[in-house]
Structures are given as C-alpha cells and as structure tokens.
Design a protein around this motif. Structure first.
Motif: not given
Ligand SMILES: CC(=O)SCCNC(=O)CCNC(=O)[C@H](O)C(C)(C)COP(=O)(O)OP(=O)(O)OC[C@H]1O[C@@H](n2cnc3c(N)ncnc32)[C@H](O)[C@@H]1OP(=O)(O)O
Length: 550
Positions: A38-47, A78-83
C-alpha cells in the motif's frame, strides 16, 4: 455563538475520526507485506502527481517556485519511500535470540496531521507514507490558505490507498475547514497523536490540546563560513538553499557569519553569484515589512523572489538578483535579519575569528530557532567537532545547502518534512520524524536470571582502558591463583559507593589488565604502583583477597 458551519465542521471532524478508527482497527491486522504494498503504491501515485500538485500549491499559496515544489513532492514521495521501504514496522520487528528479547511494532492508532501552507502537498505525501508504514490512520487538517491543493493531495493518497487495498478512512482530510474542526480533531480521545508542522500558533495549540504531539519548530539557521572553507562553493550552497522554493523551508539559512580574514572573498563571491548587498536605507525599508506588527513573519513576503521583495520594500535591484543581503551587527527579536524570514533574505555578520563566530551563532539561535539547524562551511574537522559538541541544534550540517541538507535530501540524515527541535525548542522529539516515531514498541523478554543470581555480589565494573597505556592485556594467570603482587588505586575508579578497583597481575608485566569474565576478579593496573601508600595497599589487598576467596 457557534455558527451552523462551525457545528457542521465539528460533526464532520467527529465522523472522520470514527471512520479512521474503524479503518485502523482493520489495518492493524495487515501483514508487513500488505502494508508495504500500500505504501509503495501511494508513493508511486504521489510521485506521478508531483508536477500537477506543485503547480497547484504555487498557484493557491503564491509561495515559492513550482519547479522546486516538484522536487519537494518527489522528495516527499520517492526519496522518503526509498528510506522507509525496508523498515520492519509490523508484527515482530526485532528478535535477538542470544539476549532472548523480542520487539513488536504497535501502531499508535489515529494521527491528526497539521499541514503548513509553505509545503502543503509534499507534507501530505510524506506524512501519509510514514503514518501508514507504521500501521496508523491519518487525518489531515490543512492550512486555510492551502486548502484546495491540500485537498487534491489528500485525494491522490486516499485513492491510491484504496486501490492498493487499504480500508476506507485510513487516510482522509477535513473538507469543511474551521478552527473548531481542527480543535475537534486535536482534542478527540480517539486521536493518539498530533503531528504538527506549521505556524507557531497552531503548534502551540496542538501541545495545549492535551493530546501527545510531535512537532517541527521555527528555524533560524546561521551559516558559518570558516576560514578553511571552499568559499565559492560555500556561497553557492547558501544561495542554492536560500533560493530553493524562495526560502520557505524552515531549515534554510537566515544569516551568514564570515571570519574577517576571508570576508573580502566572501563578499566577492556573493556579488559574483548575484547577491545584492543592501545599503542601510534599503535594509531599513525591507526590515519595516518583513515582520507583522505582532512580530510574526509577514506572509506577504514569504516565498517571494528577491526582485519582488525589493519592489515591495520600495527599491529596485537587477533582475538577476538571487538573494538580498543585509550587513548586520546586532541580534534581537526586533531585528528581522537576526530571525527566521522564509524568503531569500540574509543577515550578514563579520567576526574576528571562529570563537567570536561561535558566540554570534549562539546569540542567533537563542534569539530564535533553538534546537533546529545550523550549517558550517569548513575543511577543518576539528572545527566541525567543536561545533557539534557545543551548539544548541539537532541538525548540524557541513558543506551543503541547509534547506536540502536539513530535510535529508543532500545529506544522509533521515528524509523528513517535520524537523523536531527537541526540548531545546520546546518540542517532544529532536528527530527528523519517520515511521519509528509513529509506533510504540512492545518488548518481549524471556527470563534469563533467577532471583538467586541477582543476590550474588556484583563485581565492580571493569575500568575502561586508560588511553595513556599502550595496550590492554588479559591477566596472565587464572584469577584464583593470581597473587596481588602489584596494586594500584586510581581515584578515577573510586566513586563513593563503588568499591576501589585494583590490579592483580604480575608486577613485571607493567601494563593494564581488564576483568575478563570472572566476576570476583577486578583488575586495573598502572606502572606507577609505588605512588600509593601502605594503608591503601592493605585495604585493597583485603578486598581483593576477599573477592578471590572461593
Ligand atoms: C520542513 C519545513 O519546512 S516545515 C515548515 C513549517 N514552517 C512553517 O510553516 C513556518 C511557520 N509558518 C508561519 O510562520 C506562517 O504559517 C506563515 C508566515 C507561513 C503564514 O502565515 P499566515 O498565512 O498568517 O498563516 P498562519 O499559519 O499564521 O495561520 C493563519 C490562521 O490560520 C489558522 N490555521 C492554521 N492552520 C490551521 C488548521 N489546520 N486548521 C484551522 N486553522 C488553521 C491559524 O490558527 C491562524 O488563525 P488566526 O489568524 O486566527 O491566528
């Protein structure tokens, strides 16, 4: 008397909390894998929406540059998600089989999040990711001057969360925005934490609500250019930072402190890189509008470029001007050049040496920005260490643009848009806030000692090796057969309620030994064994022999 709109907004806020609570109960049963998806999908959509929302935030607030807001949105997604991607936050998050302890991540529940008008969409992306990663629900209360773009950002993360399988209500925001709605969210007994980023008034209201709060605080970052610095690069970093989104990031530099011996070079570089050094009259004109009559930052100047700021103050600068710089000699709450400005304006102080520069930095931070950020430009690691040990900030940055270094974009500090200022800044955390700040940890400990074990006499802790000795060596004989032939008592090892620590090693070894494994045997020795008197020797021998007795 309360208006219908206020009553409706309170009702709507209560409904949001109820939905969020139900959603979080279900979400708490999700596995790490489900949460991460879920978190990955939100990050991708936000980007994916970074540019649209950057333009929207710029258009609505009038702050900053949309191009930089794109970068901030990408950073916050993206950067927050990578971390955070590989962090363990759900279920058993640590298991130490040797020590027989385990840790379980326990979400806080429902989080209320205040959003600043300076970074509205990026803050929503970032807070959604860290809150959901830690298993929480989150409700946003946007700033009234950024409510349209905030709502758009909330729609993006909300839709993405649902698409990826999160329960409805896990992320949402206030649409009927009133102070009463925000208060309802902050004071609800079903809200576990307020994540407050924004103006001082709102942050204070959050703490006063009685709900646990984690907050960012006002910055006032001094930039010290020390004599060994790469001066062109230092000035470039400062200007890059100060012009990034026209200076709205709270970690950005508010003043430059330069040593006198390099001042000419600093001045040359400032001018070469487009800084405009204001004369006294221009400085006064701008100072008159930087603050509101109540002493707070004037929002009309926030996030404006240097040329516009000069125009508003009543003077003209070249169209290529990057920052406005005002030479200063004083620090006070009434002097805006010694405070946070949130636009490309800098105070400039010249100091005789790095000791007086230290004092100036301290005065500036005491004036405003305690616990926040400072930046130093230097090639001298000793100066970095001295500053790191002494200065009242929780982010000390070296040779980098502070706005980007403080949030963890150009440094390896945790990527975040809520920068805690700790006790020094009247806050509860000094961290760059991340998922681990948003969960509790249940400790599981197996019994590994009995009460009988606890009743055994505890040996004094082995002293740390004295750096004046060249090496630490193991005792050369087994403790029980060792004879106290060389004894030394060091006052550093004799606290009032701690037994003296003594040596039991062959006199010839002329070295320091440390206790290795036998609780009855404590060793420490110096070659200077003839410095102790007879009475001390007697006392120590008795004690050592007592310990060595089977
Ligand atoms: C990493 C980072 O960069 S984090 C950045 C965080 N830092 C900041 O936001 C800087 C501090 N902010 C400020 O100083 C100000 O917000 C400014 C100067 C940017 C803008 O000032 P203003 O437009 O006057 O907004 P301000 O924040 O003072 O709020 C205006 C009003 O909206 C209210 N308000 C703000 N947020 C909310 C909310 N979530 N719900 C309801 N009301 C709100 C405030 O209480 C205030 O009400 P008041 O006028 O009755 O006192």
């Amino acid at each position: 008397m309360m208006l219908d709109k206020d009553l409706q907004s309170i009702q709507a806020a209560r409904e949001l909390v109820k939905n969020a609570k139900n959603a979080q109960r279900q979400f708490a049963k999700f596995t790490q894998e489900q949460v991460d998806k879920i978190v990955a999908h939100i990050a991708a959509e936000a980007a994916r929406h970074a540019e649209t929302l950057a333009k929207s935030a710029h258009q609505e607030t009038g702050f900053g540059r949309w191009q930089d807001k794109v970068l901030k949105n990408l950073f916050a997604s993206t950067q927050v998600h990578q971390h955070i991607r590989d962090m363990k936050t759900v279920g058993i998050i640590a298991d130490d089989s040797a020590k027989k302890v385990m840790e379980v991540g326990v979400p806080l529940g429902v989080i209320t999040a205040l959003v600043p008008s300076t970074n509205p969409t990026s803050t929503i992306f970032y807070k959604t990711l860290i809150a959901l990663k830690a298993g929480n629900a989150i409700i946003f209360s946007p700033h009234p001057n950024a409510k349209v773009c905030s709502q758009q950002a909330i729609d993006v993360v909300k839709r993405a969360a649902l698409e990826a399988g999160a329960p409805e209500g896990i992320v949402d925001g206030v649409t009927l925005l009133t102070m009463q709605a925000t208060e309802t969210l902050m004071k609800s007994k079903d809200v576990s934490l307020i994540l407050a980023t924004g103006g001082e008034g709102m942050v204070r209201a959050a703490y006063a609500s009685g709900t646990p709060t984690i907050s960012g605080g006002p910055g006032n970052g001094p930039a010290f250019i020390e004599r060994s610095a790469n001066i062109p690069q230092a000035v470039k970093d400062i200007i890059t930072s100060k012009t990034f989104d026209n200076g709205v990031i709270c970690a950005s530099e508010q003043s430059i402190i330069a040593e006198r011996c390099i001042y000419d070079q600093v001045h040359f570089e400032l001018v070469r890189q487009g800084a405009y050094l204001m004369n006294e009259q221009e400085s006064d004109q701008l100072a008159a509008i930087l603050l509101r009559p109540n002493g707070m930052i004037n929002p009309e100047l926030v996030g404006q470029c240097a040329v516009t700021l000069a125009q508003k103050a009543g003077f003209i600068v070249p169209a290529t001007t990057t920052v406005l710089v005002s030479p200063q000699t004083t620090v006070s709450p009434k002097n805006p050049y010694s405070r946070e400005k949130l636009c490309p304006v800098l105070g400039l102080y010249v100091e005789e040496n790095w000791h007086t520069a230290c004092e100036r930095v301290l005065a500036l931070l005491t004036n405003e920005g305690m616990g926040h950020t400072l930046v130093i430009h230097t090639q001298n690691p000793d100066v970095v260490r001295e500053f790191a040990l002494e200065k009242p900030v929780f982010r000390m940055l070296v040779n980098t643009p502070a706005a980007l270094g403080g949030i963890g974009a150009t440094t390896n500090i945790t990527p975040a848009l809520t920068l805690g200022c700790g006790a020094l800044g009247g806050g509860s955390s000094s961290d760059n806030v991340g998922p681990m700040n948003l969960l509790n940890v249940r400790k599981v400990g197996y019994g590994v000692r009995s009460i009988e074990d606890l009743r055994q006499p505890v040996a004094a802790p082995a002293p740390a090796c004295d750096p004046t000795f060249s090496a630490c060596v193991e005792p050369t004989a087994a403790p029980t057969s060792a004879k106290p032939v060389s004894i030394f008592e060091d006052t550093r090892f004799t606290g009032s309620d701690v037994a003296p620590t003594v040596a039991v090693i062959p006199a010839a070894s002329n070295s320091i030994a440390s206790n290795q494994g036998d609780d009855r045997f404590t060793t420490a020795v110096s070659p200077a064994n003839d410095e102790i008197n007879e009475a001390q020797v007697e006392r120590i021998i008795k004690q050592v022999m007592g310990r060595l007795a089977p």
